[in-house]
Design a protein around this motif. Structure first.
Motif, PDB file in Angstrom:
ATOM      1  N   ALA A 225     -44.864 -18.575  -3.520  1.00 26.66           N
ATOM      2  CA  ALA A 225     -44.493 -17.216  -2.854  1.00 26.66           C
ATOM      3  C   ALA A 225     -45.028 -16.032  -3.473  1.00 26.66           C
ATOM      4  N   ILE A 226     -44.896 -15.882  -4.897  1.00 27.07           N
ATOM      5  CA  ILE A 226     -45.476 -14.594  -5.408  1.00 27.07           C
ATOM      6  C   ILE A 226     -46.940 -14.546  -5.330  1.00 27.07           C
ATOM      7  N   THR A 227     -47.534 -15.818  -5.610  1.00 29.78           N
ATOM      8  CA  THR A 227     -48.918 -15.557  -5.554  1.00 29.78           C
ATOM      9  C   THR A 227     -49.450 -15.158  -4.080  1.00 29.78           C
ATOM     10  N   ALA A 228     -48.621 -15.723  -2.770  1.00 32.06           N
ATOM     11  CA  ALA A 228     -49.107 -15.355  -1.546  1.00 32.06           C
ATOM     12  C   ALA A 228     -48.757 -13.830  -1.237  1.00 32.06           C
ATOM     13  N   VAL A 229     -47.609 -13.464  -1.633  1.00 34.77           N
ATOM     14  CA  VAL A 229     -47.253 -12.156  -0.916  1.00 34.77           C
ATOM     15  C   VAL A 229     -47.461 -11.082  -2.149  1.00 34.77           C
ATOM     16  N   GLY A 230     -47.806 -11.311  -3.535  1.00 34.64           N
ATOM     17  CA  GLY A 230     -48.064 -10.317  -4.376  1.00 34.64           C
ATOM     18  C   GLY A 230     -46.555  -9.889  -5.198  1.00 34.64           C
ATOM     19  N   LYS A 231     -46.872  -9.475  -6.304  1.00 35.47           N
ATOM     20  CA  LYS A 231     -45.649  -9.036  -7.292  1.00 35.47           C
ATOM     21  C   LYS A 231     -44.826  -8.135  -6.596  1.00 35.47           C
ATOM     22  N   ASP A 232     -45.413  -7.085  -5.756  1.00 29.29           N
ATOM     23  CA  ASP A 232     -44.616  -6.067  -5.066  1.00 29.29           C
ATOM     24  C   ASP A 232     -44.197  -6.335  -3.618  1.00 29.29           C
ATOM     25  N   GLY A 233     -44.593  -7.817  -3.162  1.00 34.01           N
ATOM     26  CA  GLY A 233     -44.527  -8.172  -1.737  1.00 34.01           C
ATOM     27  C   GLY A 233     -43.066  -8.469  -1.446  1.00 34.01           C
ATOM     28  N   ALA A 248     -36.297 -19.911  -9.429  1.00 33.32           N
ATOM     29  CA  ALA A 248     -36.803 -18.587  -8.943  1.00 33.32           C
ATOM     30  C   ALA A 248     -37.068 -17.489  -9.822  1.00 33.32           C
ATOM     31  N   ILE A 249     -35.992 -17.395 -10.687  1.00 25.58           N
ATOM     32  CA  ILE A 249     -35.953 -16.427 -11.785  1.00 25.58           C
ATOM     33  C   ILE A 249     -36.772 -16.769 -12.958  1.00 25.58           C
ATOM     34  N   ALA A 250     -36.895 -17.944 -13.213  1.00 21.65           N
ATOM     35  CA  ALA A 250     -37.937 -18.370 -14.215  1.00 21.65           C
ATOM     36  C   ALA A 250     -39.467 -18.013 -13.705  1.00 21.65           C
ATOM     37  N   ALA A 251     -39.663 -18.285 -12.540  1.00 29.99           N
ATOM     38  CA  ALA A 251     -41.117 -18.114 -11.769  1.00 29.99           C
ATOM     39  C   ALA A 251     -41.108 -16.414 -11.794  1.00 29.99           C
ATOM     40  N   MET A 252     -40.286 -15.848 -11.465  1.00 31.98           N
ATOM     41  CA  MET A 252     -40.563 -14.145 -11.606  1.00 31.98           C
ATOM     42  C   MET A 252     -40.872 -13.623 -12.838  1.00 31.98           C
ATOM     43  N   LYS A 253     -40.153 -14.248 -13.772  1.00 31.13           N
ATOM     44  CA  LYS A 253     -40.356 -14.071 -15.127  1.00 31.13           C
ATOM     45  C   LYS A 253     -41.862 -14.233 -15.593  1.00 31.13           C
ATOM     46  N   GLY A 254     -42.175 -15.604 -15.508  1.00 30.23           N
ATOM     47  CA  GLY A 254     -43.483 -16.036 -15.744  1.00 30.23           C
ATOM     48  C   GLY A 254     -44.795 -15.152 -15.082  1.00 30.23           C
ATOM     49  N   GLN A 255     -44.397 -14.532 -13.882  1.00 28.04           N
ATOM     50  CA  GLN A 255     -45.446 -13.629 -13.299  1.00 28.04           C
ATOM     51  C   GLN A 255     -45.269 -12.442 -13.494  1.00 28.04           C
ATOM     52  N   VAL A 257     -42.477 -10.388 -12.993  1.00 29.50           N
ATOM     53  CA  VAL A 257     -41.731  -9.534 -12.179  1.00 29.50           C
ATOM     54  C   VAL A 257     -40.407  -9.759 -12.861  1.00 29.50           C
ATOM     55  N   ASP A 258     -39.863  -8.462 -13.006  1.00 24.03           N
ATOM     56  CA  ASP A 258     -38.324  -8.121 -13.862  1.00 24.03           C
ATOM     57  C   ASP A 258     -37.231  -8.656 -12.723  1.00 24.03           C
ATOM     58  N   PRO A 259     -36.605  -9.731 -12.985  1.00 19.73           N
ATOM     59  CA  PRO A 259     -35.365 -10.251 -12.069  1.00 19.73           C
ATOM     60  C   PRO A 259     -34.456  -8.932 -11.947  1.00 19.73           C
ATOM     61  N   LYS A 260     -34.274  -8.324 -12.923  1.00 18.22           N
ATOM     62  CA  LYS A 260     -33.219  -7.275 -12.986  1.00 18.22           C
ATOM     63  C   LYS A 260     -33.304  -6.180 -11.880  1.00 18.22           C
ATOM     64  N   THR A 261     -34.743  -6.240 -11.182  1.00 16.84           N
ATOM     65  CA  THR A 261     -34.908  -5.385 -10.041  1.00 16.84           C
ATOM     66  C   THR A 261     -34.992  -5.877  -8.660  1.00 16.84           C
TER      67      THR A 261
END
Ligand code: BGC
Length: 370
Positions: A225-233, A248-255, A257-261
């Motif tokens: 999903a992150i790859t498709a919509v982008g980090k700010d998508g 999902a949180i692990a994927a955000m961290k890996g790419q 993206v700060d999960p706190k946001t």
């Protein structure tokens, strides 16, 4: 026979009876429900069949609470326990084995709502009642259903996510990581969540059904999903339970993206999720008091094993496609940092000591949990 010989024979008999009363302590074959306490009324073997062990609740909550209650109510009951590790065929074999071992009742949390119908048919041939536990077995002649209001679970998740995004003044899209398509609950969680999100200003950019509820697969879905919509998508993530939220949180961290946001939902009030909520990495979870659920199942199972009419109020019914099933449905509660104290801690679902270890101590203090 001499007096001494007689005494030895009696002693040997007493020892043999004590051993028999201890039951079978083999982990796979079943736990002995033996002991000297507990209600009378005769017993029998009760099969508890749980679906998986990647989600923490089954081994840490459902199983121990169910076993404790059965032992309390019925000292003569034996529990035949099995966990299917997300494998529907394995669950079918485990049910067969339980029936062969003489189970008087099956308490079945199905891996697959539809294929579990074959197990029910098999049980019915031997006049063994079936309690559908937590997940509904569809299109089958089950006797009882015990669960939570599962559409409400999805609504609570959707409402918490939407109101948090609105409160933050966020604009943009949501990614949805749903549960397993073979689980009737997952369908209800998804329906409940959509009923709120579809009426909100937020659009669903990507949506996945997660095979087996596997956290690893949820992580892969979120990566995609992150790859498709982008980090700010995206501005928020609907995850159907705490396991998939963790993925999902692990994927955000890996790419990066700060999960706190990004607010992320969950379900089960797993210890790891409560700790993530405290440090702001997950926004909410849904607390389902598993103890009353497991205990109600144990009460039903003991009555059915004894061939008695259960005492519980099962006047509520749920249509499973074949019949209106007498049911017990409990209420779920949305939990954020603000009410951990009044729910999880108050109910002793997790203790302060369990939650507030090491790096969580400061966050606990800030949230007034001590
Ligand atoms: C249960 C959830 C659990 C999920 C994954 C659902 O049927 O209601 O509590 O997280 O299955 O095992």
């Amino acid at each position: 026979m001499s007096k001494f010989r007689w005494l030895s024979v009696i002693a040997a008999l007493v020892a043999a009876m004590a051993l028999a009363a201890c039951g079978d302590d083999d982990d796979d074959g079943g736990d002995g429900g033996g002991g000297s306490e507990g209600g009378g009324g005769g017993g029998g073997a009760i099969a508890l069949l749980l679906p998986e062990s990647k989600t923490a609740r089954y081994e840490s909550q459902d199983r121990p609470n169910f076993e404790r209650k059965v032992e309390e109510l019925c000292s003569d009951c034996e529990i035949i326990y099995s966990n299917a590790d997300q494998d529907a065929a394995k669950q079918q074999q485990q049910a067969e084995a339980a029936i062969t071992q003489g189970a008087k009742v099956l308490v079945l949390d199905p891996v697959d709502a539809a294929s579990a119908g074959a197990v029910v048919q098999r049980a019915k041939q031997s006049q063994i009642p079936v309690v559908s536990y937590d997940r509904l077995i569809t299109d089958a002649d089950i006797d009882y259903y015990i669960s939570f209001d599962n559409e409400k679970v999805g609504q609570l998740q959707g409402e918490s996510l939407v109101s948090k995004l609105e409160e933050d003044g966020a604009e943009g899209d949501i990614i949805m990581i749903n549960g397993a398509p073979t689980d009737n609950n997952a369908k209800l969680f998804k329906q409940g969540a959509h009923s709120v999100i579809d009426d909100s200003p937020f659009n669903v950019a990507k949506e996945y059904d997660t095979p087996d509820w596997s956290p690893d697969k949820a992580q892969q879905e979120m990566d995609q999903a992150i790859t498709a919509v982008g980090k700010d998508g995206f501005v928020g993530v609907y995850a159907a339970n705490d396991g998939t939220a963790g993925g999902a949180i692990a994927a955000m961290k890996g790419q990066g993206v700060d999960p706190k946001t990004i607010p992320v939902t969950g379900q089960d009030a797993e210890l790891a999720a409560i700790q993530r909520i405290l440090i702001g990495e997950q926004y909410m979870t849904v607390y389902k008091a598993i103890k009353p659920e497991a205990e109600a199942a144990a009460e039903l199972a003991v009555a059915l094993a004894r061939g008695e009419e259960p005492q519980a109020d099962t006047s509520e019914t749920v249509d499973n496609g074949m019949k209106d099933v007498p049911s017990i449905l409990l209420e779920p509660i949305a939990v954020t940092k603000e009410n951990i104290n009044d729910t999880i801690v108050k109910d002793e679902f997790w203790s302060v000591d369990e939650i507030c270890t090491g790096k969580y101590a400061d966050a606990c203090k800030e949230a007034g949990i001590q």
